[in-house]
Enzyme design. Structure first.
Site, mmCIF file in Angstrom:
data_model
loop_
_atom_site.group_PDB
_atom_site.id
_atom_site.type_symbol
_atom_site.label_atom_id
_atom_site.label_comp_id
_atom_site.label_asym_id
_atom_site.label_seq_id
_atom_site.Cartn_x
_atom_site.Cartn_y
_atom_site.Cartn_z
ATOM 1 N N HIS A 57 0.821 -1.036 0.097
ATOM 2 C CA HIS A 57 0.047 0.078 0.073
ATOM 3 C C HIS A 57 0.957 1.138 0.117
ATOM 4 O O HIS A 57 2.115 1.025 0.006
ATOM 5 C CB HIS A 57 -0.941 0.124 1.238
ATOM 6 C CG HIS A 57 -0.116 -0.018 2.551
ATOM 7 N ND1 HIS A 57 -0.354 -1.383 3.215
ATOM 8 C CD2 HIS A 57 0.685 0.568 3.167
ATOM 9 C CE1 HIS A 57 0.479 -0.914 4.454
ATOM 10 N NE2 HIS A 57 1.055 0.251 4.337
HETATM 11 C C1 T46 Z 1 4.260 0.690 6.656
HETATM 12 C C2 T46 Z 1 4.657 -0.785 7.189
HETATM 13 C C3 T46 Z 1 5.989 -0.842 7.634
HETATM 14 C C4 T46 Z 1 -3.269 -0.023 13.821
HETATM 15 O O1 T46 Z 1 -4.451 -0.101 14.302
HETATM 16 N N1 T46 Z 1 -2.465 1.055 14.114
HETATM 17 C C5 T46 Z 1 -1.253 1.401 13.546
HETATM 18 O O2 T46 Z 1 -0.369 2.079 13.674
HETATM 19 C C6 T46 Z 1 -0.890 0.447 12.541
HETATM 20 C C7 T46 Z 1 0.161 0.536 11.372
HETATM 21 C C8 T46 Z 1 -1.924 -0.443 11.990
HETATM 22 N N2 T46 Z 1 -2.929 -0.705 12.517
HETATM 23 C C9 T46 Z 1 -3.866 -1.864 12.158
HETATM 24 C C10 T46 Z 1 -4.609 -1.753 10.703
HETATM 25 C C11 T46 Z 1 -4.682 -3.026 10.375
HETATM 26 O O3 T46 Z 1 -5.803 -3.668 10.887
HETATM 27 O O4 T46 Z 1 -3.083 -3.008 12.131
HETATM 28 C C12 T46 Z 1 -3.483 -3.941 11.048
HETATM 29 C C13 T46 Z 1 -2.181 -4.000 10.002
HETATM 30 O O5 T46 Z 1 -1.731 -2.831 9.498
HETATM 31 P P1 T46 Z 1 -1.216 -2.855 7.971
HETATM 32 O O6 T46 Z 1 -1.937 -3.881 7.116
HETATM 33 O O7 T46 Z 1 -1.083 -1.395 7.685
HETATM 34 O O8 T46 Z 1 0.148 -3.371 8.472
HETATM 35 P P2 T46 Z 1 1.663 -3.455 7.566
HETATM 36 O O9 T46 Z 1 2.684 -4.230 8.229
HETATM 37 O O10 T46 Z 1 1.189 -4.215 6.022
HETATM 38 O O11 T46 Z 1 2.109 -2.041 7.273
HETATM 39 C C14 T46 Z 1 2.504 -1.074 8.301
HETATM 40 C C15 T46 Z 1 2.021 0.235 7.954
HETATM 41 O O12 T46 Z 1 0.652 0.282 7.878
HETATM 42 C C16 T46 Z 1 2.816 0.815 6.688
HETATM 43 O O13 T46 Z 1 2.350 2.142 6.631
HETATM 44 O O14 T46 Z 1 4.972 1.189 6.224
HETATM 45 O O15 T46 Z 1 3.907 -1.115 8.337
#
Ligand code: T46
Length: 144
Positions: A57
């Protein structure tokens, strides 16, 4: 040439200081001094399976710096026209990722810990989770 800490170059490595003595290494991060945005959030990824893929993303407005505090992983980044990849494994080096950058993370080593400093609180509305929407937003930005 050393880049200014305030450079908004789309993706770049940021070197942090290290203090080494016989007890080990100590690295520190000071807002405004080492980070080109006010830190509004810190989060970390751990217990990541070695075959996991994260990211996939971009963000409308969020800026971040990503660190491998322990172990290693790969981050592939894409600004809509240029793609590159970084292998993070040194806790003294953070990868600054500006807004409107598509990122994908994989190849996590066993026990890797990824810490992220972010410029904004979590906001799902800030995410671009479809690649086509990201390209559209990136192209719009280039035209303005
Ligand atoms: C990035 C990489 C390195 C939260 O509730 N709070 C938060 O601060 C974050 C980051 C996520 N979430 C929730 C949202 C989703 O339900 O945790 C779940 C997994 O999040 P996401 O799919 O965004 O996780 P990653 O590891 O794919 O990505 C994250 C960051 O979103 C992204 O900006 O650079 O880590």
């Amino acid at each position: 040439m050393t880049e200014s800490i305030n450079s908004k170059n789309f993706v770049r490595l940021i070197d942090l200081p290290v203090v080494t003595d016989p007890r080990g290494d100590l690295t520190f991060i000071e807002g405004e001094r080492h980070v080109p945005f006010p830190i509004r959030r810190v989060y970390y990824l751990y217990n990541v399976p070695v075959d996991a893929e994260r990211g996939g993303h971009a963000h409308h407005g969020l800026e971040q710096i990503v660190f491998a505090l322990s172990g290693s992983f790969r981050i592939k980044v894409d600004n809509g026209t240029t793609k590159s990849e970084y292998w993070l494994s040194d806790p003294r080096k953070g990868l600054y990722i500006n807004r409107l950058i598509w990122r994908e993370m994989d190849s996590f080593s066993q026990g890797a810990v990824c810490m992220v400093l972010a410029s904004q609180p979590y906001d799902e509305a800030d995410y671009l989770r479809e690649y086509d929407n990201f390209i559209e937003a990136a192209n719009k930005e280039t035209k303005n």
